[in-house]
Design a protein around this motif. Structure first.
Motif, short mmCIF file in Angstrom:
data_model
loop_
_atom_site.label_atom_id
_atom_site.label_comp_id
_atom_site.label_asym_id
_atom_site.label_seq_id
_atom_site.Cartn_x
_atom_site.Cartn_y
_atom_site.Cartn_z
N ALA A 64 -48.45 15.80 -34.83
CA ALA A 64 -48.99 15.86 -36.30
C ALA A 64 -46.94 14.74 -36.86
N VAL A 65 -46.24 15.39 -36.25
CA VAL A 65 -45.31 13.90 -37.03
C VAL A 65 -45.25 12.99 -36.36
N VAL A 66 -46.47 12.18 -35.03
CA VAL A 66 -47.21 11.33 -35.01
C VAL A 66 -47.62 10.64 -35.82
N ALA A 67 -48.45 11.81 -35.74
CA ALA A 67 -49.85 11.16 -37.32
C ALA A 67 -48.62 9.99 -38.37
N GLU A 68 -47.47 11.30 -38.92
CA GLU A 68 -47.17 11.22 -39.99
C GLU A 68 -46.09 10.19 -39.91
N LEU A 69 -45.55 9.08 -38.33
CA LEU A 69 -44.60 8.41 -38.31
C LEU A 69 -45.30 6.64 -38.79
N LYS A 70 -46.68 6.94 -39.05
CA LYS A 70 -47.45 5.67 -38.55
C LYS A 70 -47.87 5.19 -39.80
N PRO A 71 -47.89 6.07 -40.67
CA PRO A 71 -48.05 5.25 -42.24
C PRO A 71 -46.51 4.87 -43.16
N ALA A 72 -45.59 5.94 -42.58
CA ALA A 72 -44.76 6.04 -43.26
C ALA A 72 -43.84 4.45 -42.32
N PHE A 73 -43.67 4.52 -41.49
CA PHE A 73 -42.83 3.13 -41.02
C PHE A 73 -43.52 2.08 -41.14
N GLN A 74 -45.10 2.30 -41.43
CA GLN A 74 -45.93 1.07 -42.01
C GLN A 74 -45.26 0.42 -43.36
N LYS A 75 -45.47 1.29 -43.93
CA LYS A 75 -44.56 1.17 -45.57
C LYS A 75 -42.91 0.16 -45.49
N ALA A 76 -42.28 1.10 -44.98
CA ALA A 76 -41.30 0.26 -45.22
C ALA A 76 -41.24 -0.49 -44.37
N HIS A 77 -42.08 -1.11 -43.24
CA HIS A 77 -41.55 -2.10 -42.42
C HIS A 77 -42.86 -3.23 -43.75
N ASP A 78 -43.63 -2.81 -44.65
CA ASP A 78 -44.19 -3.95 -45.28
C ASP A 78 -43.00 -4.40 -46.58
N GLN A 79 -42.70 -3.44 -46.99
CA GLN A 79 -41.85 -3.35 -47.96
C GLN A 79 -40.57 -4.66 -47.54
N ILE A 80 -39.93 -4.32 -46.36
CA ILE A 80 -39.06 -4.98 -45.60
C ILE A 80 -39.74 -6.26 -45.97
N LYS A 81 -40.37 -6.39 -45.10
CA LYS A 81 -41.18 -8.18 -44.75
C LYS A 81 -41.38 -9.10 -45.78
N LEU A 82 -41.71 -8.41 -47.19
CA LEU A 82 -41.42 -8.75 -48.34
C LEU A 82 -40.26 -9.45 -48.78
N LEU A 83 -39.32 -8.83 -49.03
CA LEU A 83 -37.55 -8.78 -49.11
C LEU A 83 -37.50 -10.62 -47.74
N ASP A 84 -37.67 -9.86 -46.64
CA ASP A 84 -37.54 -10.77 -45.14
C ASP A 84 -37.78 -12.39 -45.86
N GLU A 85 -38.81 -12.30 -46.57
CA GLU A 85 -40.03 -13.80 -46.75
C GLU A 85 -38.97 -14.07 -48.20
N ALA A 86 -38.56 -13.35 -48.99
CA ALA A 86 -38.19 -13.55 -50.06
C ALA A 86 -36.71 -14.40 -49.53
N ALA A 87 -36.11 -13.57 -49.06
CA ALA A 87 -34.78 -14.56 -49.14
C ALA A 87 -34.22 -15.42 -47.75
N ARG A 88 -36.00 -15.52 -47.35
CA ARG A 88 -35.53 -16.55 -46.25
C ARG A 88 -35.82 -17.50 -47.05
N LYS A 89 -36.76 -17.89 -48.29
CA LYS A 89 -36.41 -19.21 -49.29
C LYS A 89 -35.71 -19.03 -50.23
N GLY A 90 -34.84 -18.21 -50.51
CA GLY A 90 -34.08 -18.19 -51.50
C GLY A 90 -34.49 -17.99 -52.98
N ASP A 91 -35.29 -16.51 -52.41
CA ASP A 91 -35.86 -16.52 -53.95
C ASP A 91 -35.12 -15.45 -54.44
N PRO A 92 -34.88 -15.55 -55.77
CA PRO A 92 -34.00 -13.71 -56.25
C PRO A 92 -34.57 -12.84 -55.35
N LEU A 93 -34.02 -11.72 -55.66
CA LEU A 93 -34.33 -10.50 -55.17
C LEU A 93 -34.12 -9.28 -55.64
#
Length: 116
Positions: A64-93
């Protein structure tokens, strides 16, 4: 009289030219700490994601925990990835975006069982 008019005009012109530089400097001082926060988030995410992967491979893992981990970590990954890309481009965060990514990562980490 003509000299004081020129002096006033030169002060106004100087102020008009320096104002954008001052505003840029203020924005830059906000950007650097946010970029550092995003870098820290990326490192924290990588460590927590590795723990999650290790937990999933554990034969005693609660499915049950394993099933919850994937979507929770995917959500965090997606948000952090967008910020990483913006930071690399020098876009405002935006502070709200950084906080949302931190909250998503914190939520994902709370799903991981505590190790003794």
């Amino acid at each position: 009289m003509k000299l004081s008019f020129l002096r006033t005009k030169s002060v106004a012109l100087t102020a008009a030219l320096l104002l954008p530089l001052a505003l840029t400097a203020c924005g830059a001082t906000q950007t650097v700490p946010r970029q550092q926060s995003v870098y820290g988030l990326s490192l924290s995410y990588a460590a927590a994601a590795q723990l999650a992967e290790d937990y999933k491979k554990n034969p005693a893992a609660d499915q049950a925990v394993v099933a919850e981990l994937k979507p929770a970590f995917q959500k965090a990954h997606d948000q952090i990835k967008l910020l990483d890309e913006a930071a690399r481009k020098g876009d405002p965060l935006g502070e709200a975006a950084v906080e949302a990514a931190q909250d998503a990562l914190d939520a994902a980490r709370t799903l991981l069982p505590a190790s003794n």
